[in-house]
Design a protein around this motif. Sequence first.
Motif, PDB file in Angstrom:
ATOM      1  N   ILE A 308       0.455  -1.048   0.436  1.00 56.69           N
ATOM      2  CA  ILE A 308      -0.363  -0.031  -0.015  1.00 56.69           C
ATOM      3  C   ILE A 308       0.844   0.802   0.077  1.00 56.69           C
ATOM      4  CG2 ILE A 308      -1.551   1.213   1.100  1.00 56.69           C
ATOM      5  CD1 ILE A 308      -2.909  -1.810   2.064  1.00 56.69           C
ATOM      6  N   ARG A 309       1.402   1.041   0.864  1.00 58.67           N
ATOM      7  CA  ARG A 309       3.419   2.468   0.894  1.00 58.67           C
ATOM      8  C   ARG A 309       3.858   2.969  -0.055  1.00 58.67           C
ATOM      9  NH1 ARG A 309       5.229   3.849   6.888  1.00 58.67           N
ATOM     10  NH2 ARG A 309       3.910   3.805   7.640  1.00 58.67           N
ATOM     11  N   ASP A 310       3.748   1.034  -1.782  1.00 56.27           N
ATOM     12  CA  ASP A 310       4.785   1.386  -2.580  1.00 56.27           C
ATOM     13  C   ASP A 310       4.046   2.647  -3.920  1.00 56.27           C
ATOM     14  OD1 ASP A 310       7.181   0.352  -1.278  1.00 56.27           O
ATOM     15  OD2 ASP A 310       6.719  -1.681  -2.342  1.00 56.27           O
ATOM     16  N   GLU A 311       1.716   1.706  -3.464  1.00 60.26           N
ATOM     17  CA  GLU A 311       1.277   2.530  -4.032  1.00 60.26           C
ATOM     18  C   GLU A 311       1.309   3.548  -4.163  1.00 60.26           C
ATOM     19  OE1 GLU A 311       0.390   1.175  -6.733  1.00 60.26           O
ATOM     20  OE2 GLU A 311       0.580  -0.675  -6.416  1.00 60.26           O
ATOM     21  N   LEU A 312       1.722   4.418  -2.755  1.00 60.13           N
ATOM     22  CA  LEU A 312       1.291   5.542  -2.346  1.00 60.13           C
ATOM     23  C   LEU A 312       2.784   6.703  -2.821  1.00 60.13           C
ATOM     24  CD1 LEU A 312      -0.516   6.407   0.417  1.00 60.13           C
ATOM     25  CD2 LEU A 312      -1.852   6.466  -1.622  1.00 60.13           C
ATOM     26  N   GLU A 313       3.828   5.992  -2.622  1.00 61.37           N
ATOM     27  CA  GLU A 313       5.379   6.407  -2.803  1.00 61.37           C
ATOM     28  C   GLU A 313       5.308   7.458  -3.874  1.00 61.37           C
ATOM     29  OE1 GLU A 313       8.848   6.475  -0.513  1.00 61.37           O
ATOM     30  OE2 GLU A 313       7.305   5.133  -0.022  1.00 61.37           O
ATOM     31  N   GLY A 314       6.505   8.295  -3.630  1.00 63.25           N
ATOM     32  CA  GLY A 314       6.713   9.244  -5.116  1.00 63.25           C
ATOM     33  C   GLY A 314       4.840   9.766  -5.194  1.00 63.25           C
ATOM     34  N   ARG A 315       3.842   9.761  -4.775  1.00 65.78           N
ATOM     35  CA  ARG A 315       2.310  10.953  -5.119  1.00 65.78           C
ATOM     36  C   ARG A 315       2.304  11.368  -4.053  1.00 65.78           C
ATOM     37  NH1 ARG A 315      -1.241   7.535  -9.275  1.00 65.78           N
ATOM     38  NH2 ARG A 315      -0.202   5.984  -9.831  1.00 65.78           N
ATOM     39  N   TYR A 316       2.160  10.369  -2.957  1.00 64.27           N
ATOM     40  CA  TYR A 316       1.827  10.720  -1.716  1.00 64.27           C
ATOM     41  C   TYR A 316       2.646  11.031  -0.569  1.00 64.27           C
ATOM     42  CZ  TYR A 316      -2.300  10.781  -4.594  1.00 64.27           C
ATOM     43  OH  TYR A 316      -2.711  10.879  -5.736  1.00 64.27           O
ATOM     44  N   ASP A 317       2.393  12.095   0.159  1.00 61.03           N
ATOM     45  CA  ASP A 317       3.736  12.690   2.070  1.00 61.03           C
ATOM     46  C   ASP A 317       3.028  11.540   2.521  1.00 61.03           C
ATOM     47  OD1 ASP A 317       5.081  13.368   0.476  1.00 61.03           O
ATOM     48  OD2 ASP A 317       3.798  15.824   1.956  1.00 61.03           O
ATOM     49  N   GLN A 318       1.833  11.149   2.947  1.00 60.72           N
ATOM     50  CA  GLN A 318       1.024  10.757   3.912  1.00 60.72           C
ATOM     51  C   GLN A 318       1.403   8.634   3.842  1.00 60.72           C
ATOM     52  OE1 GLN A 318      -2.714  11.188   1.152  1.00 60.72           O
ATOM     53  NE2 GLN A 318      -3.328   8.615   2.207  1.00 60.72           N
ATOM     54  N   LYS A 319       1.323   8.814   5.534  1.00 61.46           N
ATOM     55  CA  LYS A 319       1.985   6.974   5.377  1.00 61.46           C
ATOM     56  C   LYS A 319       0.608   6.155   5.978  1.00 61.46           C
ATOM     57  CE  LYS A 319       6.175   7.941   4.764  1.00 61.46           C
ATOM     58  NZ  LYS A 319       6.359   8.542   3.143  1.00 61.46           N
ATOM     59  N   PRO A 320       0.608   5.314   4.928  1.00 62.11           N
ATOM     60  CA  PRO A 320      -0.617   4.561   5.731  1.00 62.11           C
ATOM     61  C   PRO A 320      -0.101   3.946   7.498  1.00 62.11           C
ATOM     62  CG  PRO A 320      -1.000   4.277   3.400  1.00 62.11           C
ATOM     63  CD  PRO A 320       1.008   5.314   3.315  1.00 62.11           C
ATOM     64  N   GLN A 321      -0.920   3.470   7.835  1.00 67.61           N
ATOM     65  CA  GLN A 321      -1.196   3.188   9.300  1.00 67.61           C
ATOM     66  C   GLN A 321      -1.614   1.277   8.913  1.00 67.61           C
ATOM     67  OE1 GLN A 321       1.090   4.794  12.030  1.00 67.61           O
ATOM     68  NE2 GLN A 321       1.250   5.571   9.868  1.00 67.61           N
ATOM     69  N   LEU A 322      -0.897   0.365  10.047  1.00 74.75           N
ATOM     70  CA  LEU A 322      -1.823  -1.029  10.103  1.00 74.75           C
ATOM     71  C   LEU A 322      -2.079  -0.942  11.913  1.00 74.75           C
ATOM     72  CD1 LEU A 322      -3.092  -3.605  10.539  1.00 74.75           C
ATOM     73  CD2 LEU A 322      -0.541  -4.542  10.291  1.00 74.75           C
ATOM     74  N   SER A 323      -2.889  -0.799  12.483  1.00 72.29           N
ATOM     75  CA  SER A 323      -2.788  -1.057  13.373  1.00 72.29           C
ATOM     76  C   SER A 323      -4.199  -1.877  14.181  1.00 72.29           C
ATOM     77  CB  SER A 323      -3.640   0.511  14.581  1.00 72.29           C
ATOM     78  OG  SER A 323      -4.750   0.558  13.783  1.00 72.29           O
ATOM     79  N   CYS A 324      -4.174  -2.698  15.329  1.00 75.74           N
ATOM     80  CA  CYS A 324      -4.872  -4.174  15.308  1.00 75.74           C
ATOM     81  C   CYS A 324      -5.619  -3.554  17.047  1.00 75.74           C
ATOM     82  CB  CYS A 324      -3.793  -4.924  15.223  1.00 75.74           C
ATOM     83  SG  CYS A 324      -4.765  -6.600  15.256  1.00 75.74           S
ATOM     84  N   SER A 325      -6.547  -5.089  17.767  1.00 77.82           N
ATOM     85  CA  SER A 325      -6.867  -4.879  18.728  1.00 77.82           C
ATOM     86  C   SER A 325      -6.186  -5.505  19.456  1.00 77.82           C
ATOM     87  CB  SER A 325      -8.719  -5.285  18.568  1.00 77.82           C
ATOM     88  OG  SER A 325      -8.820  -6.409  18.076  1.00 77.82           O
ATOM     89  N   HIS A 326      -5.626  -6.986  19.146  1.00 77.79           N
ATOM     90  CA  HIS A 326      -4.482  -7.623  19.622  1.00 77.79           C
ATOM     91  C   HIS A 326      -2.719  -7.366  19.301  1.00 77.79           C
ATOM     92  CE1 HIS A 326      -4.863 -10.015  16.489  1.00 77.79           C
ATOM     93  NE2 HIS A 326      -6.139  -9.601  16.126  1.00 77.79           N
ATOM     94  N   PRO A 327      -2.112  -8.347  20.005  1.00 75.18           N
ATOM     95  CA  PRO A 327      -1.006  -8.563  19.470  1.00 75.18           C
ATOM     96  C   PRO A 327      -1.007  -9.307  18.056  1.00 75.18           C
ATOM     97  CG  PRO A 327      -0.497  -9.676  21.595  1.00 75.18           C
ATOM     98  CD  PRO A 327      -2.017  -8.664  20.798  1.00 75.18           C
ATOM     99  N   LEU A 328      -0.498  -8.702  16.491  1.00 75.34           N
ATOM    100  CA  LEU A 328      -0.111  -9.607  15.510  1.00 75.34           C
ATOM    101  C   LEU A 328       0.988 -10.180  14.900  1.00 75.34           C
ATOM    102  CD1 LEU A 328      -2.303  -9.827  13.090  1.00 75.34           C
ATOM    103  CD2 LEU A 328      -1.195  -7.414  12.183  1.00 75.34           C
ATOM    104  N   ASN A 329       0.731 -11.446  15.059  1.00 73.41           N
ATOM    105  CA  ASN A 329       1.200 -11.289  13.984  1.00 73.41           C
ATOM    106  C   ASN A 329       1.405 -11.584  12.107  1.00 73.41           C
ATOM    107  OD1 ASN A 329       3.206 -13.595  12.088  1.00 73.41           O
ATOM    108  ND2 ASN A 329       2.828 -15.872  13.030  1.00 73.41           N
ATOM    109  N   VAL A 330       2.092 -10.571  11.861  1.00 79.45           N
ATOM    110  CA  VAL A 330       2.278 -10.214  10.413  1.00 79.45           C
ATOM    111  C   VAL A 330       2.908 -10.776   9.331  1.00 79.45           C
ATOM    112  CG1 VAL A 330       2.366  -7.637  11.490  1.00 79.45           C
ATOM    113  CG2 VAL A 330       4.265  -8.197  11.264  1.00 79.45           C
ATOM    114  N   ASN A 331       3.033 -11.881   9.452  1.00 74.83           N
ATOM    115  CA  ASN A 331       4.064 -12.503   9.125  1.00 74.83           C
ATOM    116  C   ASN A 331       1.969 -13.755   8.116  1.00 74.83           C
ATOM    117  OD1 ASN A 331       6.458 -11.498   8.078  1.00 74.83           O
ATOM    118  ND2 ASN A 331       6.972 -12.826  10.097  1.00 74.83           N
ATOM    119  N   LEU A 332       1.504 -13.499   9.107  1.00 69.68           N
ATOM    120  CA  LEU A 332       0.159 -14.552   8.808  1.00 69.68           C
ATOM    121  C   LEU A 332      -0.190 -14.003   6.949  1.00 69.68           C
ATOM    122  CD1 LEU A 332      -1.278 -14.444  12.204  1.00 69.68           C
ATOM    123  CD2 LEU A 332      -0.167 -16.743  11.299  1.00 69.68           C
ATOM    124  N   LEU A 333      -1.532 -14.707   6.845  1.00 65.93           N
ATOM    125  CA  LEU A 333      -2.222 -14.350   5.395  1.00 65.93           C
ATOM    126  C   LEU A 333      -3.424 -12.991   5.873  1.00 65.93           C
ATOM    127  CD1 LEU A 333      -2.428 -15.368   2.149  1.00 65.93           C
ATOM    128  CD2 LEU A 333      -4.170 -16.543   3.243  1.00 65.93           C
TER     129      LEU A 333
END
Length: 336
Positions: A308-333
């Motif tokens: 998602i950040r790569d799609e926005l890179e170079g076009r917009y300054d904004q930095k999308p954020q990922l947040s969760c209600s619990h600790p997340l294993n970010v390598n899961l599908l």
Amino acid sequence: MTQNAYSQGNHQAPPPPPQQAQAFGHGAPSGYSFQYSNCTGRRKALLIGINYFGQRGQLRGCINDVKNMSAYLNGHFGYKREDMVLLTDDQQNPMSQPTKANILRAMHWLVKDARPNDSLFFHYSGHGGQTKDLDGDEEDGYDEVIYPVDFRTAGHIVDDEMHRIMVGVLQPGVRLTAIFDSCHSGSALDLPYLYSTQGVLKEPNLAKEAGQGLLGIVSSYARGDLGGMASTAMGLFKKATTGDDVYKKNLRTKTSPADVVMWSGSKDSQTSSDASIAGQATGAMSWAFVTALKKNPQQSYVQLLNSIRDELEGRYDQKPQLSCSHPLNVNLLYVM
């Protein structure tokens, strides 16, 4: 772009979410667990797009975002039209206008009767902002808000209220995916676990959690502050007469045993762009989320955040954020 397994040519899909209860860790009481959703149950979506026609600060892309997102959910993820509520300010039916009353009613509808492995989807594209924090749960002293079409008369909707309605009621194993394509939206659902593009948990928002004791101890530990640990533990001890009281208090934090994941268009301190891409007015975040998933539907959470950040890179300054209600294993599908 961080080097991840995918960019290095390992094109196997990431592992699916585990089905058993997961321990919270992070200083939570033992027995306090959460559960991932495998998203095989019922699907419901609430999509809100507000262009604020005729008002100061009119936007162009928000209604298009809802149309694009609803078509994408319907075509790629099996969300049926009859299980979607679309609130946009170009509709004639007064019940379909994105007024404060209609938005709050629709939020209650979205989470009603949700069961484990259901997949709920919330998308907001419109104006966002900040207001003075009244209950002391925001580090920067400001709550994040969204602006209904009638906000000048009815007022805004605060992140605390959205969290109470849409997150606080969910059972373990219910997925709520939320996308906020609005300014200052980094913590618009008040989810305590925020992840970097390297998949590293940023310091949990202790202002939200430490008052309830849940993360105070782990944070002191992470900083090697043993004195702080003792005083946090002592503070807990003084505040509560029984362990049961502590447990009840901890359950009132902004964590959740449900599977709540939020993608936001920007950090709390940033604005989000009303863009024009391929000749169509669109919210940059909504566009990037769909584009990244269409290119590769089999991504892990951290890969998708980078995509998602790569799609926005170079076009917009904004930095999308990922947040969760619990600790997340970010390598899961990533599923939804």
